[in-house]
Design a protein around this motif. Structure first.
Motif, PDB file in Angstrom:
ATOM      1  N   ARG A 386      45.830  27.151  20.823  1.00 59.52           N
ATOM      2  CA  ARG A 386      46.770  26.442  19.950  1.00 59.52           C
ATOM      3  C   ARG A 386      47.053  27.229  18.676  1.00 59.52           C
ATOM      4  O   ARG A 386      48.118  27.067  18.070  1.00 59.52           O
ATOM      5  CB  ARG A 386      46.219  25.053  19.615  1.00 59.52           C
ATOM      6  N   ALA A 387      46.086  28.061  18.279  1.00 57.52           N
ATOM      7  CA  ALA A 387      46.286  28.892  17.087  1.00 57.52           C
ATOM      8  C   ALA A 387      47.059  30.167  17.398  1.00 57.52           C
ATOM      9  O   ALA A 387      47.356  30.950  16.491  1.00 57.52           O
ATOM     10  CB  ALA A 387      44.931  29.243  16.482  1.00 57.52           C
ATOM     11  N   GLY A 388      47.373  30.388  18.688  1.00 57.71           N
ATOM     12  CA  GLY A 388      48.111  31.574  19.074  1.00 57.71           C
ATOM     13  C   GLY A 388      47.257  32.813  19.259  1.00 57.71           C
ATOM     14  O   GLY A 388      47.783  33.923  19.403  1.00 57.71           O
ATOM     15  N   LEU A 389      45.939  32.645  19.270  1.00 60.68           N
ATOM     16  CA  LEU A 389      45.011  33.780  19.421  1.00 60.68           C
ATOM     17  C   LEU A 389      44.653  33.916  20.899  1.00 60.68           C
ATOM     18  O   LEU A 389      43.536  33.616  21.333  1.00 60.68           O
ATOM     19  CB  LEU A 389      43.771  33.555  18.560  1.00 60.68           C
ATOM     20  N   HIS A 390      45.609  34.372  21.691  1.00 54.74           N
ATOM     21  CA  HIS A 390      45.479  34.326  23.143  1.00 54.74           C
ATOM     22  C   HIS A 390      44.393  35.234  23.723  1.00 54.74           C
ATOM     23  O   HIS A 390      43.704  34.826  24.668  1.00 54.74           O
ATOM     24  CB  HIS A 390      46.838  34.610  23.780  1.00 54.74           C
ATOM     25  N   PRO A 391      44.171  36.440  23.219  1.00 56.69           N
ATOM     26  CA  PRO A 391      43.070  37.243  23.782  1.00 56.69           C
ATOM     27  C   PRO A 391      41.711  36.566  23.604  1.00 56.69           C
ATOM     28  O   PRO A 391      40.888  36.545  24.527  1.00 56.69           O
ATOM     29  CB  PRO A 391      43.157  38.556  22.990  1.00 56.69           C
ATOM     30  N   ASP A 392      41.482  36.023  22.412  1.00 58.54           N
ATOM     31  CA  ASP A 392      40.211  35.330  22.158  1.00 58.54           C
ATOM     32  C   ASP A 392      40.110  34.057  22.987  1.00 58.54           C
ATOM     33  O   ASP A 392      39.025  33.699  23.473  1.00 58.54           O
ATOM     34  CB  ASP A 392      40.086  34.993  20.667  1.00 58.54           C
ATOM     35  N   ALA A 393      41.238  33.375  23.155  1.00 59.76           N
ATOM     36  CA  ALA A 393      41.236  32.156  23.966  1.00 59.76           C
ATOM     37  C   ALA A 393      40.893  32.477  25.407  1.00 59.76           C
ATOM     38  O   ALA A 393      40.096  31.765  26.049  1.00 59.76           O
ATOM     39  CB  ALA A 393      42.599  31.464  23.890  1.00 59.76           C
ATOM     40  N   ALA A 394      41.467  33.555  25.945  1.00 58.75           N
ATOM     41  CA  ALA A 394      41.180  33.952  27.324  1.00 58.75           C
ATOM     42  C   ALA A 394      39.694  34.245  27.508  1.00 58.75           C
ATOM     43  O   ALA A 394      39.079  33.837  28.509  1.00 58.75           O
ATOM     44  CB  ALA A 394      42.011  35.175  27.706  1.00 58.75           C
ATOM     45  N   ALA A 395      39.104  34.929  26.545  1.00 61.74           N
ATOM     46  CA  ALA A 395      37.671  35.256  26.633  1.00 61.74           C
ATOM     47  C   ALA A 395      36.818  33.994  26.594  1.00 61.74           C
ATOM     48  O   ALA A 395      35.827  33.871  27.323  1.00 61.74           O
ATOM     49  CB  ALA A 395      37.287  36.196  25.498  1.00 61.74           C
ATOM     50  N   ALA A 396      37.207  33.039  25.750  1.00 58.66           N
ATOM     51  CA  ALA A 396      36.436  31.791  25.647  1.00 58.66           C
ATOM     52  C   ALA A 396      36.529  30.992  26.939  1.00 58.66           C
ATOM     53  O   ALA A 396      35.519  30.462  27.427  1.00 58.66           O
ATOM     54  CB  ALA A 396      36.942  30.961  24.468  1.00 58.66           C
ATOM     55  N   PHE A 397      37.727  30.894  27.503  1.00 61.77           N
ATOM     56  CA  PHE A 397      37.875  30.155  28.756  1.00 61.77           C
ATOM     57  C   PHE A 397      37.107  30.841  29.889  1.00 61.77           C
ATOM     58  O   PHE A 397      36.521  30.163  30.740  1.00 61.77           O
ATOM     59  CB  PHE A 397      39.352  30.017  29.122  1.00 61.77           C
ATOM     60  N   ALA A 398      37.102  32.152  29.915  1.00 64.21           N
ATOM     61  CA  ALA A 398      36.353  32.875  30.943  1.00 64.21           C
ATOM     62  C   ALA A 398      34.856  32.607  30.806  1.00 64.21           C
ATOM     63  O   ALA A 398      34.142  32.428  31.810  1.00 64.21           O
ATOM     64  CB  ALA A 398      36.637  34.370  30.847  1.00 64.21           C
ATOM     65  N   GLN A 399      34.377  32.563  29.574  1.00 64.88           N
ATOM     66  CA  GLN A 399      32.963  32.261  29.339  1.00 64.88           C
ATOM     67  C   GLN A 399      32.635  30.845  29.820  1.00 64.88           C
ATOM     68  O   GLN A 399      31.611  30.614  30.469  1.00 64.88           O
ATOM     69  CB  GLN A 399      32.636  32.393  27.850  1.00 64.88           C
ATOM     70  N   ALA A 400      33.516  29.896  29.519  1.00 62.65           N
ATOM     71  CA  ALA A 400      33.296  28.512  29.955  1.00 62.65           C
ATOM     72  C   ALA A 400      33.301  28.417  31.474  1.00 62.65           C
ATOM     73  O   ALA A 400      32.479  27.710  32.074  1.00 62.65           O
ATOM     74  CB  ALA A 400      34.362  27.596  29.353  1.00 62.65           C
ATOM     75  N   ALA A 401      34.230  29.130  32.122  1.00 60.93           N
ATOM     76  CA  ALA A 401      34.313  29.094  33.586  1.00 60.93           C
ATOM     77  C   ALA A 401      33.036  29.619  34.220  1.00 60.93           C
ATOM     78  O   ALA A 401      32.603  29.120  35.270  1.00 60.93           O
ATOM     79  CB  ALA A 401      35.510  29.921  34.058  1.00 60.93           C
ATOM     80  N   ALA A 402      32.426  30.614  33.605  1.00 62.66           N
ATOM     81  CA  ALA A 402      31.191  31.186  34.144  1.00 62.66           C
ATOM     82  C   ALA A 402      30.014  30.229  34.005  1.00 62.66           C
ATOM     83  O   ALA A 402      29.034  30.330  34.746  1.00 62.66           O
ATOM     84  CB  ALA A 402      30.879  32.505  33.440  1.00 62.66           C
ATOM     85  N   ARG A 403      30.125  29.290  33.092  1.00 63.75           N
ATOM     86  CA  ARG A 403      29.000  28.384  32.825  1.00 63.75           C
ATOM     87  C   ARG A 403      29.033  27.094  33.660  1.00 63.75           C
ATOM     88  O   ARG A 403      27.985  26.530  33.943  1.00 63.75           O
ATOM     89  CB  ARG A 403      28.985  27.999  31.336  1.00 63.75           C
ATOM     90  N   THR A 404      30.234  26.616  33.998  1.00 65.47           N
ATOM     91  CA  THR A 404      30.299  25.311  34.662  1.00 65.47           C
ATOM     92  C   THR A 404      29.738  25.369  36.075  1.00 65.47           C
ATOM     93  O   THR A 404      29.829  26.396  36.749  1.00 65.47           O
ATOM     94  CB  THR A 404      31.743  24.780  34.700  1.00 65.47           C
ATOM     95  N   ARG A 405      29.193  24.230  36.537  1.00 64.99           N
ATOM     96  CA  ARG A 405      28.684  24.117  37.898  1.00 64.99           C
ATOM     97  C   ARG A 405      29.623  23.277  38.759  1.00 64.99           C
ATOM     98  O   ARG A 405      29.315  22.987  39.901  1.00 64.99           O
ATOM     99  CB  ARG A 405      27.283  23.492  37.902  1.00 64.99           C
TER     100      ARG A 405
END
Length: 428
Positions: A386-405
């Motif tokens: 939402r802040a327009g920081l798309h590279p950082d957002a992509a990294a955060a979502f990738a980290q979350a995806a790796a954690r969920t079961r």
């Protein structure tokens, strides 16, 4: 999961619908929760063996109850205690006088409070909070030991031992199956509400597996909350719990698209929300508010229901009063502090004010308290997007995806990571 035959599906459906009531009724009859569960499991095995040949009975619940009671009589015969225990299976005692138990069909139709009794029994003070939740999920929620173990981040063998010890502890404590009253009930009420909320949440947002939701568990949580509200009509927090579950449960049909993919709250088609559940939830919240106005204390369930009501009253996502939601989360953070509340407060502040305000709240969260949960990185990704920081957002979502079961949640998080990476590529 491989396709089931119609008979196998019928057995699975009957067991999911009736197992808690079956165990509850058998516990009332035998006064032994471990024996009751064994008898119920015996009935399930018998169904698996016989129904493919004889066909699905007209009343599966009555068939399971009849079979379980017969196995119980056989058990007591082998224990050389037939007369006394057969009388216990065939009679209920009320006020010191014997009363014939209704016929099986009527019994299945009129044992609604047996499941609630089972929850109060599972929340006996002799058990630890972890054991209470695990035992209730096993006996009432119908989860397998493996499913419960994943939810508690434990091995299946360790969870099996915990559940066995809990049942043994109840037996040694001679825990009564009757619904507690007065101070005894008040002492257990918070635990009972917590367990009902846990059952609903496991159904509404499954912690693990392929499915985004388990509606049978979520609906069971709603049913139990209604029963608890009927039992304790003067407790505003109980009405708050019912309101919260009814309103959240109203969204279930809209949480998946036509392809079965998860749909997040702000993208949901609100015309698909169950308006009967919304009305029930808002009515329960009104009852809680009326009791609170007379001086009855309220807490986290009432506040969460008040937040859910803000969403329910908004016809469209852009009509949501996020500033009021942020204020309610601020109050909730004072009343029931914790990392999950703070993460949700970050979401609310990010919507009510700007993404930076949400990120500021999120930075104060002690993420270590949440272990390897995907919650913090997924919310961080949303705020960064939402802040327009798309590279950082992509990294955060990738980290979350790796954690969920949960496979459905993983697909959503990966998609959002890819969308942000695509945005970077386009802008580059």
């Amino acid at each position: 999961m491989s396709a089931q035959t119609p008979t196998a599906e019928a057995i699975t459906s009957a067991w999911r619908a009736e197992s808690a009531r079956l165990v509850g009724a058998l516990t009332r009859m035998t006064r032994e929760v471990e024996l009751a569960e064994d008898l119920a499991q015996d009935a399930l095995v018998a169904a698996l063996e016989q129904w493919p040949t004889t066909g699905v009975p007209a009343n599966p619940a009555a068939w399971l109850m009849t079979t379980a009671k017969r196995r119980g009589i056989d058990h007591f015969r082998r224990a050389d205690n037939l007369r006394r225990k057969t009388e216990e299976l065939g009679h209920a005692r009320t006020g010191g006088e014997e009363q014939q138990v209704p016929d099986l069909d009527a019994q299945v139709d009129h044992i609604e409070d047996d499941v609630l009794r089972l929850i109060f029994l599972s929340c006996h003070p002799s058990l630890t909070p972890e054991s209470r939740a695990a035992l209730t999920l096993r006996l009432v929620g119908g989860l397998t030991t493996g499913e419960i173990a994943r939810g508690f981040l434990a091995t299946e063998s360790a969870m099996g031992q915990r559940i066995s010890r809990a049942k043994k502890t109840l037996s040694e404590a001679r825990a009564e199956f009757e619904l507690p009253t007065g101070p005894d009930r008040d002492k257990r009420l918070d635990d009972v509400m917590a367990v009902i909320y846990l059952i609903f949440n496991e159904g509404y947002s499954a912690a693990a597996g392929e499915d985004w939701m388990r509606p049978d568990l979520a609906n069971e949580g709603i049913r139990l909350a209604r029963m608890l509200a009927d039992l304790t009509p003067h407790e505003p927090e109980v009405h708050g719990l019912q309101a919260l579950l009814e309103i959240q449960g109203s969204r279930m049909a809209a949480r998946l698209d036509e392809n079965g993919a998860p749909v997040l709250l702000e993208a949901q088609d609100r015309t698909r929300w169950d308006q009967l559940l919304v009305r029930r939830g808002l009515a329960a919240l009104q009852r809680a508010q009326a009791l609170a106005a007379r001086g009855k204390p309220v807490g986290k369930y009432f506040l969460q229901a008040s937040i859910a009501a803000q969403h329910a009253r908004a016809r469209r996502a852009d009509e949501t009063d996020w500033r009021q939601i942020a204020r309610l989360y601020d109050i909730l953070a004072e009343a029931a502090p914790g990392p999950v509340v703070e993460v949700n407060r970050a979401v609310a502040h990010g919507r009510a004010f700007d993404p930076g305000a949400g990120l500021a709240v999120l930075e104060e969260v002690d993420a270590e308290q949440l272990g390897d949960s995907p919650l913090v990185p997924s919310v961080r990704g949303d705020l960064l997007e939402r802040a327009g920081l798309h590279p950082d957002a992509a990294a955060a979502f990738a980290q979350a995806a790796a954690r969920t079961r949960n496979e459905a949640e993983r697909a959503v998080l990966r998609r959002r990571a890819e969308e942000n990476l695509a945005h970077v590529s386009k802008s580059g």
